[in-house]
Design a protein around this motif. Structure first.
Motif, short mmCIF file in Angstrom:
data_model
loop_
_atom_site.label_atom_id
_atom_site.label_comp_id
_atom_site.label_asym_id
_atom_site.label_seq_id
_atom_site.Cartn_x
_atom_site.Cartn_y
_atom_site.Cartn_z
N GLU A 207 0.83 -1.21 0.00
CA GLU A 207 0.00 0.00 0.00
C GLU A 207 0.86 1.26 0.00
O GLU A 207 0.57 2.23 -0.72
N ALA A 208 1.93 1.24 0.77
CA ALA A 208 2.81 2.41 0.86
C ALA A 208 3.54 2.67 -0.46
O ALA A 208 3.75 3.83 -0.84
N ASP A 209 3.88 1.60 -1.17
CA ASP A 209 4.64 1.74 -2.42
C ASP A 209 3.75 1.77 -3.66
O ASP A 209 4.26 1.94 -4.77
N GLY A 210 2.45 1.56 -3.48
CA GLY A 210 1.54 1.56 -4.61
C GLY A 210 1.74 0.39 -5.55
O GLY A 210 1.62 0.53 -6.78
N ILE A 211 2.04 -0.77 -4.99
CA ILE A 211 2.26 -1.97 -5.80
C ILE A 211 1.39 -3.10 -5.24
O ILE A 211 0.73 -2.94 -4.22
N THR A 212 1.40 -4.24 -5.91
CA THR A 212 0.64 -5.38 -5.42
C THR A 212 1.40 -6.08 -4.29
O THR A 212 2.63 -5.90 -4.13
N VAL A 213 0.69 -6.88 -3.55
CA VAL A 213 1.33 -7.65 -2.48
C VAL A 213 2.37 -8.60 -3.06
O VAL A 213 3.46 -8.76 -2.51
N GLU A 214 2.05 -9.22 -4.19
CA GLU A 214 3.00 -10.13 -4.84
C GLU A 214 4.28 -9.40 -5.22
O GLU A 214 5.39 -9.93 -5.06
N GLU A 215 4.14 -8.17 -5.71
CA GLU A 215 5.33 -7.38 -6.07
C GLU A 215 6.11 -7.01 -4.82
O GLU A 215 7.36 -7.01 -4.83
N ALA A 216 5.41 -6.71 -3.73
CA ALA A 216 6.09 -6.38 -2.47
C ALA A 216 6.86 -7.60 -1.95
O ALA A 216 7.99 -7.47 -1.45
N ARG A 219 10.04 -7.96 -3.99
CA ARG A 219 11.05 -6.99 -3.57
C ARG A 219 11.73 -7.44 -2.27
O ARG A 219 12.95 -7.31 -2.11
N PHE A 220 10.92 -7.94 -1.35
CA PHE A 220 11.46 -8.44 -0.08
C PHE A 220 12.46 -9.55 -0.33
O PHE A 220 13.56 -9.56 0.21
N LEU A 221 12.08 -10.51 -1.16
CA LEU A 221 12.95 -11.65 -1.44
C LEU A 221 14.24 -11.20 -2.13
O LEU A 221 15.34 -11.66 -1.77
N GLN A 222 14.11 -10.34 -3.10
CA GLN A 222 15.29 -9.89 -3.82
C GLN A 222 16.25 -9.12 -2.93
O GLN A 222 17.48 -9.26 -3.05
N ALA A 223 15.71 -8.34 -2.00
CA ALA A 223 16.55 -7.52 -1.13
C ALA A 223 17.12 -8.29 0.05
O ALA A 223 18.28 -8.09 0.43
N LEU A 224 16.30 -9.18 0.66
CA LEU A 224 16.69 -9.78 1.92
C LEU A 224 16.88 -11.30 1.88
O LEU A 224 17.57 -11.86 2.72
N ARG A 225 16.25 -11.98 0.91
CA ARG A 225 16.40 -13.44 0.82
C ARG A 225 16.64 -13.83 -0.64
O ARG A 225 15.91 -14.63 -1.22
N PRO A 226 17.70 -13.30 -1.26
CA PRO A 226 17.93 -13.54 -2.69
C PRO A 226 18.30 -14.98 -3.02
O PRO A 226 18.26 -15.37 -4.19
N THR A 227 18.64 -15.79 -2.02
CA THR A 227 19.02 -17.17 -2.28
C THR A 227 17.82 -18.12 -2.36
O THR A 227 18.01 -19.33 -2.54
N THR A 228 16.60 -17.59 -2.23
CA THR A 228 15.44 -18.46 -2.32
C THR A 228 15.43 -19.23 -3.63
O THR A 228 15.74 -18.69 -4.70
#
Length: 270
Positions: A207-216, A219-228
């Motif tokens: 909601e804060a970034d104006g994107i979908t939950v899936e997109e959020a 972003r979380f995975l790419q920034a903090l858990r990129p080895t998924t």
């Protein structure tokens, strides 16, 4: 494989929502009598009502108790003095923005101690009550719901990671202590999961970034858990599947283990 827990009584702490709720449902589906737990009576009552409606053939009850305190644990035990299965799931995390070491230095003692009391000591208090009774019966299952953060300590949640590592130490130590008794103790390590806490955080971030939950989430995975390796959040049901298995008769040769349901985030061979 058909998991049959008919005749077994299971306690799942922190089970009004999230992984705990999915675990309670999974155990009920397998035929266990399940004790649901939460801090607030209204949430416990609603969870019990819903699980009973979904699994009418299983006995479902609920106990409201704050397991972060010795008093709360004792009150819980007084209402449910015996169990065959104990899932130490209750816990929380403080999600913070991390910029540099000053953010870690600013974490107050209350946060460190509060997380330790809830995430670690709740399981310690209940395990030391129920384990001797399981040993007397020659069968029992204890599962600690830890996290990949317990072996892959996150700098943005250092206090949380500390408690999850502590759970792994307690779980392994208890497994050693009950060796050869017919009782097993294991830990399950979820990765990023659409649980209540992280799920709500993702909704707010979207909601804060104006994107979908899936997109959020991406972003979380790419920034903090990129080895998924699965490159998505797990569902609570996927994590609960592992927990239910660890509670089953079929898992009788599994004890002292750290069972990962982390989507491959942790880059260990073992």
């Amino acid at each position: 494989m058909k998991i049959d827990l008919i005749g077994r009584t299971a306690i799942v702490t922190g089970s009004t929502a999230g992984i705990g709720r999915a675990t309670a449902e999974g155990l009920a589906q397998a035929g266990a009598s399940v004790v649901v737990n939460g801090r607030r009576q209204e949430r416990v009552d609603e969870a019990v009502r819903q699980v009973r409606a979904a699994y009418p053939d299983s006995a479902i009850s609920g106990i409201a108790a704050d397991l972060s305190t010795a008093e709360g644990a004792n009150a819980f035990i007084a209402e449910a003095p015996d169990a065959d299965i104990l899932v130490n799931n209750v816990g929380t995390a403080y999600l913070r923005e991390y910029r540099d070491i000053r953010d870690i230095a600013a974490i107050p003692d209350e946060d460190w101690l509060g997380l330790f009391q809830l995430n670690v000591m709740s399981g310690v208090r209940l395990s030391r009550h129920y384990l001797p009774r399981m040993i007397d019966k020659g069968w029992g299952r204890v599962v600690f719901v830890s996290s990949e953060s317990g072996v892959n300590t996150p700098k943005e949640m250092l206090d949380y990671g500390m408690t999850k590592t502590a759970q792994l130490a307690v779980s392994r130590g208890l497994a050693e202590a009950v060796a050869g008794t017919g009782v097993t103790v294991n830990a399950v390590l979820p990765g990023p999961t659409r649980s209540e806490i992280l799920g709500e955080f993702m909704v707010k971030q979207a909601e804060a970034d104006g994107i979908t939950v899936e997109e959020a989430e991406q972003r979380f995975l790419q920034a903090l858990r990129p080895t998924t390796l699965i490159r998505r959040f797990a569902t609570t049901g996927e994590v609960a599947n592992m927990i239910v298995y660890a509670c089953s008769e079929q898992a009788s040769a599994t004890s002292g283990a750290a069972l990962r349901v982390d989507g491959g985030v942790v880059r260990f061979v073992a």
